[in-house]
Design a protein around this motif. Structure first.
Motif, short mmCIF file in Angstrom:
data_model
loop_
_atom_site.label_atom_id
_atom_site.label_comp_id
_atom_site.label_asym_id
_atom_site.label_seq_id
_atom_site.Cartn_x
_atom_site.Cartn_y
_atom_site.Cartn_z
N UNK A 202 0.79 -1.22 0.00
CA UNK A 202 0.00 0.00 0.00
C UNK A 202 0.84 1.29 0.00
N UNK A 203 2.16 1.15 0.24
CA UNK A 203 3.10 2.26 0.35
C UNK A 203 2.99 2.91 1.73
N UNK A 204 4.08 3.00 2.46
CA UNK A 204 4.05 3.47 3.84
C UNK A 204 3.55 4.90 4.00
N UNK A 205 3.85 5.77 3.03
CA UNK A 205 3.44 7.17 3.17
C UNK A 205 1.93 7.36 2.95
N UNK A 206 1.25 6.30 2.57
CA UNK A 206 -0.21 6.33 2.44
C UNK A 206 -0.86 5.48 3.55
N UNK A 207 -0.30 4.31 3.78
CA UNK A 207 -0.89 3.38 4.74
C UNK A 207 -0.86 3.93 6.17
N UNK A 208 0.29 4.48 6.58
CA UNK A 208 0.43 4.98 7.95
C UNK A 208 -0.53 6.15 8.22
N UNK A 209 -0.57 7.19 7.36
CA UNK A 209 -1.56 8.26 7.60
C UNK A 209 -3.01 7.78 7.54
N UNK A 210 -3.29 6.77 6.69
CA UNK A 210 -4.65 6.22 6.62
C UNK A 210 -5.07 5.67 7.97
N UNK A 211 -4.19 4.88 8.60
CA UNK A 211 -4.50 4.32 9.92
C UNK A 211 -4.76 5.42 10.94
N UNK A 212 -3.91 6.46 10.89
CA UNK A 212 -4.03 7.55 11.86
C UNK A 212 -5.34 8.31 11.66
N UNK A 213 -5.68 8.58 10.42
CA UNK A 213 -6.90 9.32 10.13
C UNK A 213 -8.14 8.59 10.62
N UNK A 214 -8.19 7.27 10.41
CA UNK A 214 -9.36 6.49 10.84
C UNK A 214 -9.49 6.50 12.36
N UNK A 215 -8.34 6.30 13.06
CA UNK A 215 -8.50 6.28 14.52
C UNK A 215 -8.80 7.67 15.08
N UNK A 216 -8.41 8.73 14.34
CA UNK A 216 -8.79 10.07 14.76
C UNK A 216 -10.30 10.24 14.73
N UNK A 217 -10.92 9.70 13.68
CA UNK A 217 -12.38 9.74 13.59
C UNK A 217 -13.01 8.97 14.75
N UNK A 218 -12.43 7.80 15.05
CA UNK A 218 -12.96 6.97 16.14
C UNK A 218 -12.82 7.69 17.49
N UNK A 219 -11.67 8.37 17.69
CA UNK A 219 -11.48 9.13 18.92
C UNK A 219 -12.55 10.20 19.07
N UNK A 220 -12.84 10.89 17.98
CA UNK A 220 -13.88 11.93 18.00
C UNK A 220 -15.23 11.33 18.38
N UNK A 221 -15.53 10.16 17.82
CA UNK A 221 -16.81 9.50 18.11
C UNK A 221 -16.89 9.00 19.54
N UNK A 222 -15.72 8.88 20.21
CA UNK A 222 -15.73 8.46 21.62
C UNK A 222 -16.52 9.44 22.48
N UNK A 223 -16.67 10.67 22.00
CA UNK A 223 -17.40 11.69 22.76
C UNK A 223 -18.89 11.37 22.88
N UNK A 224 -19.37 10.43 22.05
CA UNK A 224 -20.80 10.12 22.03
C UNK A 224 -21.20 9.00 22.98
N UNK A 225 -20.22 8.32 23.57
CA UNK A 225 -20.55 7.13 24.38
C UNK A 225 -21.33 7.52 25.63
N UNK A 226 -22.20 6.61 26.01
CA UNK A 226 -23.06 6.86 27.17
C UNK A 226 -22.97 5.74 28.20
N UNK A 227 -22.29 4.63 27.84
CA UNK A 227 -22.32 3.47 28.72
C UNK A 227 -21.03 2.67 28.63
N UNK A 228 -20.92 1.68 29.47
CA UNK A 228 -19.77 0.77 29.48
C UNK A 228 -19.65 0.06 28.13
N UNK A 229 -20.77 -0.40 27.58
CA UNK A 229 -20.75 -1.11 26.30
C UNK A 229 -20.24 -0.23 25.17
N UNK A 230 -20.67 1.03 25.16
CA UNK A 230 -20.21 1.95 24.14
C UNK A 230 -18.71 2.19 24.22
#
Length: 508
Positions: free
Chosen positions: A86-114
């Motif tokens: 996939x080429x490192x200069x694309x694959x590494x930022x791709x991983x970072x970008x996705x988990x950044x989105x997930x971190x942002x969505x962490x603000x929506x959790x309301x429970x242990x399961x979330x």
């Protein structure tokens, strides 16, 4: 070679390294900073109200931390295999970008399961970052230029603890803005920042030395040439090259060889085909297990420290912003020492010996914390813990890239080391439980035991490297060439001989 030519060579080396450092290290340091902040900000969010608002009970917070490592461990080796395609200069930022989105969505959790669901997905995308960065750097820098660069970006992990505390202190002041709790803003703002950093990294990071646009043609040719010659010094011989020139003179020094002209018909990263044989060579490498288990011991200390320092500090009597701010100072000397040790490690070509020197500082820290009778002593102890553990991590991360040659073996060893090591996250997340407050004697004792185990295992790895290097210098490994040729002739491998070459010497 004349003195003028030697000076010209030295000047060009400095120029090439300066450009590599300026264009590669800042983006990687920012990504690693984001990694540690996004992984450990849950600790800051905890003391800002997350635990209460999501109705966590007992050890549920520890479980939330532990599930992160379930997916984290599973993706490290596959990610390193994918990275080449996939080429490192694309694959590494791709991983970072996705988990950044997930971190942002962490603000929506309301429970242990979330929280559990968010942490599982966070681990899935964060797991490939560190092995990917180490593998990527090993394609850009020579063997004994590597640790300084790992140390520089890893020092940002130390600073992440400081920045995490400062950011959390500022962000929780937004409590109530938009009818959101302050801890939710921690996830929102830090997640958005991570996504932005991913785009910045994708823009600046080069795919390879041959495609680095910041070089002039002369610099690019020089950079490619010096890397090819370093491959020759580290056993990166193709089957064809090996058949015509199986050995080189042991009398020729590294600096002399780098003044020669490399074979420009060979690409920097040889187009090595994927072979399961190379993966299994990596799996059965004894240094993977010695350093992997040693790093496991370090991870118990490192992760528990970053995840629970805010909680430990709050247990010393500090609350709110004061607790957040008191998490900052211990990271500063640790960051400075990380870079100093990395510089000396490359200069002396040592890895393990510096770990053996640094870890006793952490041991002193945990003993102080266990024996302390007042909060002042306990706070001093956390400085020693960070100063011992953080400089040791880049040293242990540099051992296998230095001592593994052949792309897929190196990809396997670096990823497997981290997969073994990061299992320590399960121990780390349950080392410090609420019932231990405020002294956390059991947690400190667990971390102390694993740091001592790490010291012993690193010492064993150093002794193994000394023993193997002695055997190679005495000519007791020359049959490796015949064994390799037999595999090539039987059509069992097309990979380079790599670290099997009798003149390949391990870095201690």
């Amino acid at each position: 070679m004349s003195e003028d030519a030697m000076q010209s060579h030295t000047e060009m080396t400095r120029r090439v390294l300066w450009k590599l450092d300026c264009h590669i290290l800042p983006p990687l340091a920012l990504l690693w900073l984001a990694n540690f902040i996004d992984r450990s900000n849950v600790g800051n969010a905890r003391i800002a109200g997350l635990e209460k608002d999501t109705h966590l009970k007992g050890n549920q917070f520890n479980t939330v931390l532990a599930v992160f490592y379930v997916t984290y461990l599973l993706v490290e080796l596959p990610s390193n295999i994918i990275l080449k395609k996939m080429k490192p200069n694309r694959w590494i930022p791709f991983l970072v970008g996705i988990w950044g989105v997930i971190t942002t969505l962490s603000s929506l959790v309301e429970s242990f399961g979330g929280l559990v669901a968010v942490r599982i997905f966070l681990g899935l995308f964060e797991g490939g970052l560190l092995p990917g960065i180490i593998l990527y750097l090993s394609t850009m820098y020579k063997r004994h230029e590597l640790q300084l660069r790992v140390g520089i970006f890893y020092a940002s992990a130390s600073l992440s603890g400081a920045f995490g505390g400062l950011l959390a202190t500022a962000i929780i002041k937004m409590n109530g803005v938009g009818n959101l709790a302050g801890w939710r803003w921690i996830f929102i703002l830090e997640g958005i920042a991570t996504v932005i950093l991913a785009f910045i990294a994708a823009y600046f990071l080069p795919e390879s030395l041959e495609n680095a646009s910041f070089f002039t043609e002369e610099e690019r040719s020089f950079a490619v040439n010096r890397f090819r010659l370093d491959d020759r010094l580290t056993g990166q011989f193709s089957p064809q090259a090996q058949s015509s020139s199986p050995t080189r003179s042991l009398e020729k020094g590294e600096d002399d060889v780098h003044l020669e002209k490399a074979d420009e018909s060979v690409p920097v990263e040889q187009k090595e085909e994927f072979e399961w044989r190379e993966v299994f060579r990596g799996i059965w490498e004894i240094q993977v297990w010695l350093t992997g288990m040693a790093y496991f011991g370090l991870i118990v200390s490192l992760y528990s420290y970053s995840l629970f320092l805010p909680t430990i500090v709050s247990g010393l009597g500090y609350t709110g912003s004061a607790a957040q701010l008191h998490t900052v100072p211990p990271y500063v000397p640790a960051a400075v020492l990380t870079v100093v040790v990395a510089f000396l490690s490359d200069r002396l070509k040592w890895r393990g010996p510096f770990i053996l020197i640094c870890l006793p500082l952490a041991i002193i820290g945990y003993i102080l914390a266990i024996a302390a009778e007042n909060n002042k002593t306990r706070y001093i102890a956390v400085f020693f813990m960070a100063a011992g553990v953080y400089p040791s991590a880049p040293s242990i991360l540099s051992i296998l890239p230095n001592n593994s040659s052949g792309h897929y073996k190196r990809a396997t060893t670096t990823a497997l080391q981290l997969a073994v090591a990061n299992a320590g996250g399960f121990v780390a997340t349950f080392a410090y439980t609420p019932d231990q407050a405020p002294k956390y004697i059991r947690g400190h004792t667990i971390s102390l035991a694993f740091v001592c185990l790490a010291w012993v295992l690193v010492a064993l790895n150093v002794l193994y490297c000394l023993w193997e290097n002695k055997a190679r210098k005495e000519g007791r490994r020359h049959d490796n060439i015949m064994k390799y040729h037999a595999l090539v002739e039987q059509g069992k491998t097309k990979a380079p001989i790599g670290d099997r070459h009798p003149e390949f010497l391990f870095t201690l």
